[in-house]
Every structure is written in C-alpha cells, then in structure tokens.
Motif scaffolding. Sequence first.
Motif, PDB file in Angstrom:
ATOM      1  N   TRP A 173       0.893  -1.343  -0.065  1.00  0.00           N
ATOM      2  CA  TRP A 173       0.044  -0.075  -0.053  1.00  0.00           C
ATOM      3  C   TRP A 173       0.827   1.375   0.071  1.00  0.00           C
ATOM      4  O   TRP A 173       0.686   2.248  -0.773  1.00  0.00           O
ATOM      5  N   TRP A 174       1.913   1.276   0.684  1.00  0.00           N
ATOM      6  CA  TRP A 174       2.788   2.427   0.721  1.00  0.00           C
ATOM      7  C   TRP A 174       3.604   2.405  -0.419  1.00  0.00           C
ATOM      8  O   TRP A 174       3.653   3.557  -1.012  1.00  0.00           O
ATOM      9  N   GLN A 199      -1.715   8.289  -6.531  1.00  0.00           N
ATOM     10  CA  GLN A 199      -1.700   9.560  -6.425  1.00  0.00           C
ATOM     11  C   GLN A 199      -1.648  10.192  -7.971  1.00  0.00           C
ATOM     12  O   GLN A 199      -2.352  10.906  -8.366  1.00  0.00           O
ATOM     13  N   LYS A 259       1.518   3.848  -3.367  1.00  0.00           N
ATOM     14  CA  LYS A 259       0.804   5.290  -3.107  1.00  0.00           C
ATOM     15  C   LYS A 259       0.975   6.148  -4.146  1.00  0.00           C
ATOM     16  O   LYS A 259       0.263   6.977  -4.564  1.00  0.00           O
TER      17      LYS A 259
END
Length: 462
Positions: free
Chosen positions: A189-190, A197, A193
């Motif tokens: 998930w990180w 975006q 990201k």
Amino acid sequence: MQLIRSLKGRVTTAVAIVLTLTFSLVLISVLSSFNDTVEQAAREQMASNANTMLAAAAKEENGALVMPDTLADRRFNTPGESTLRGYIFDATGKLIWQSISTDNKPIAYTPNFDLEQRVTLSILELEGKSFLAYEVDALLNRHSPGYSFVTIVPAKRYLDIINVFINNLYISISLISILILGFFWLALWWTLKPFRQVSRQLNEIESGQRSYLEGSFPSEVQRLTDSINTLLHSEQKQREKYRTTMDDLTHSLKTPLVVLQSFSNTLKIQSETPDKGVILDLCSNLNTQINKMNQIIGYHLHKSITGQHGLTRQIISVQPIIEDLRDTLNKVYLEKQVSMRIELDPSCLFHGDEGDFLEMMGNLLENAFKFCEREVLLTGFIQAENRKQASELILIIEDDGPGIAADERDLVFQRGARADCQKPGQGIGLAIVRDLVEGYQGSITIETSDLGGARIVISLPC
C-alpha cells in the motif's frame, strides 16, 4: 482474472506463491528434524530398558539362557503393566522368555536378529493400540547362539508429542504467514501510493480540475510523470497554437474579404451598364484574391501542424512516396519536360509520420521542378559512422537551375522570405521543411550541385 490484471494482484500472487513454497520447505525440514530428535530420544530411553534385561541375562546353562525371577526395573515385574514389557527370542525367532508384565500373553512379533545392525526400532499394533518395539540383538559369549532382547512401550506418548508439535507448527506458520502478508500489504500500500496519486491526478486532469501532475514522486515514477507532463504541456501548446493560428487566419483574411466585398459592389454596379474590360479586370482581380486566400489558408494550416511529434512513429518506405511525387509533378510541369532521376538505396526508410515526410519531400521536389531547367536528381542512402552512433537517412535533392546564392541560404529558411521573386510562391516551403526536419532532430543544408543548381541535403535519424 481481474486481480491478476492489477499490479497489486500480481505482486500479491507472487508473494503468496513464494511464501507457500518457502514455508512448505521449512515445514518438511522442521518435521524431519523433529522426528529424528524424538526418535533418538525414544531410542535412548528404550535402550536403557533393554540394558536392564541384558544385565540380567548374564549367563547360560547347558546352552540355555538363565533369567532371574525379577528384574531391576519394577515395571517388568508388575503383572498387567502396560508401560513396559520385555521379551527374549532366540536366534531362530522362538520366544524363550517374557516379563511378568506381559501376563504370559503371546506377541505377534518376529525379531529381525541382525548382529550387524544390532538395534532396530519399529511400531507395532497390539490390542488396538500402537506400541514402540525396541530390539537389541546380542551374543552373551563366543559360544552363545545369540538372542533378541525386545522391549515394548506404548507409542501414545511419543505420537502425542509429534502431533502436538505438528499442530503448533501449523498454527505458528499460519500466524507468521498472516503477519507477513499483513506487513506485505502495508508495504505494498505504501509502495503503490505514488501510483494511486498519479491515477487520482490524471482523473482530475480529465475532469479539468488541474493541468499537470504535481508532487514529489520516487525516481522510478518521476520519469513517468515527467513524460506525462511533457505530453500535457505539448498538447496545451498545440491547442494554443491552433487557437493562435485561427486568430491569425481570421485576421489575415479580413483584408481580402474587404476587397472581395468591394469587387462585389462594383459588379453590382456593372450589372446595370456592363463594361467588358472592367468585368475582365474584376475577374482577374477576383482570381488573384482567391489565390491569395488559398495561400493564406495553406500557410496557416501548415503552421498548425508543424510542432512537437508524438511518441509513436511509423516506418515509411521512401521509394513509393518519391515516385508518386515525381509522377504528380511531371503532370504539373508537363511543358518543362523535366527529367528526374531517382537513386535510392533499397534500405531507405523514414521513421516518423507519413504526412510529415510527404510535406517535406513535396516542398523540396516542387522547388526543384519549379527552378530547374530540365534535370532533377534525388539520391538517398543510410549512413552510420560507427556502431555507437545511430544511423541516419540521407536524402539529397539537386537540380540544374540557377541555384541559391551562399549569402541567401539562411534567408530562404525564414517564413515569407524568397530568393527569387520572379517565380510564383509565398516563400514558406523551405521554412516548413526546416521546422519538420528539426522536429525530428535532423538537419538541412543548402549547397551547390554539380548540375549547376541547388543541392539540398537533409539528414534524418533512423
């Protein structure tokens, strides 16, 4: 299938497969090691029990084994004791002694009797229960026929230990897998990201809420966002260019339209008292203005298409386009009877838009036909100085016309500038060619031909 199409789904599937294979190997290795450890512990424990019987079997009389009534380990001496039983077999496999704990019940066991192996451990099923059988084969002296000393203990304790360990191991591996997948999902998930975006900002660009991608991105994503911003900037400039071109076109057409309106009023007056000379003069002027408007429209249309090129490029064969242009120009300049020679290497290919190439070569060949006396020569080949340098398409157009003076060769590339005002034209052809060539990171030069006229050399990367 939708999961595999996503980047997150692919990475998750790959990690799940790796974890499954890794933990399967770990499970096999740990279970094998644990089983070996439990078996070794069982052997040591049962070896102690067997040694009790061996210590008691100290002598033989008349070739027969003599055993005491009781043994040191009380479990052997307790009737019905199921935790430890002892049996002695002779070399032929005949049962010759059994402990009190066996209650003199027979046993379905066949000794191995192997003096080389000496010790064996196996599992027996007796009375519906599992038992561990530990056998020691030994000679009491040099003349002894040999005996098999067998001790039997319930296997439940050892099997329970193994089962508990396996269950705990499965639970531990499952918990570890869940924790690893949890941390992995957080890391994924990180990691993804920046892509989320970018996706969100692209949606905002499509809806008109923003113009460019903004923010700090990892280096791997930054190159992508920079390329997208470059394309967005190019598209915005192109829109502005189209808008400016239309404004310029509208402004440029205002004067010819006013003149045409004036001619229309004059024709209206002449319709009452016709004057043939005036009418012919008006027709000539009308044609002049119409041609001028056509030139203006053509100029602005060309201006709108010269600019940044897209990322996708075609591979165009040069020969067919040159031959089509030659045939067309021969019809236009039929009275001149121009002789055009084409000397193209078969490997000549243009990497770009076909319309751009047609525009470049059309302008250059039309100028050659327009200014030549009788002869035009087009030469083409692929040039590469070394392996590290990219190859280039070289095209050379020569004619036997008046040529272009050295001090005018830079001037003719400017829009509206002309070296020869005697010939018809607006002076934008070479400017368009130069813009297109430079748009492809190429070059164009004007020299003097051996034929006597101009020699124009263009170089385009392959």
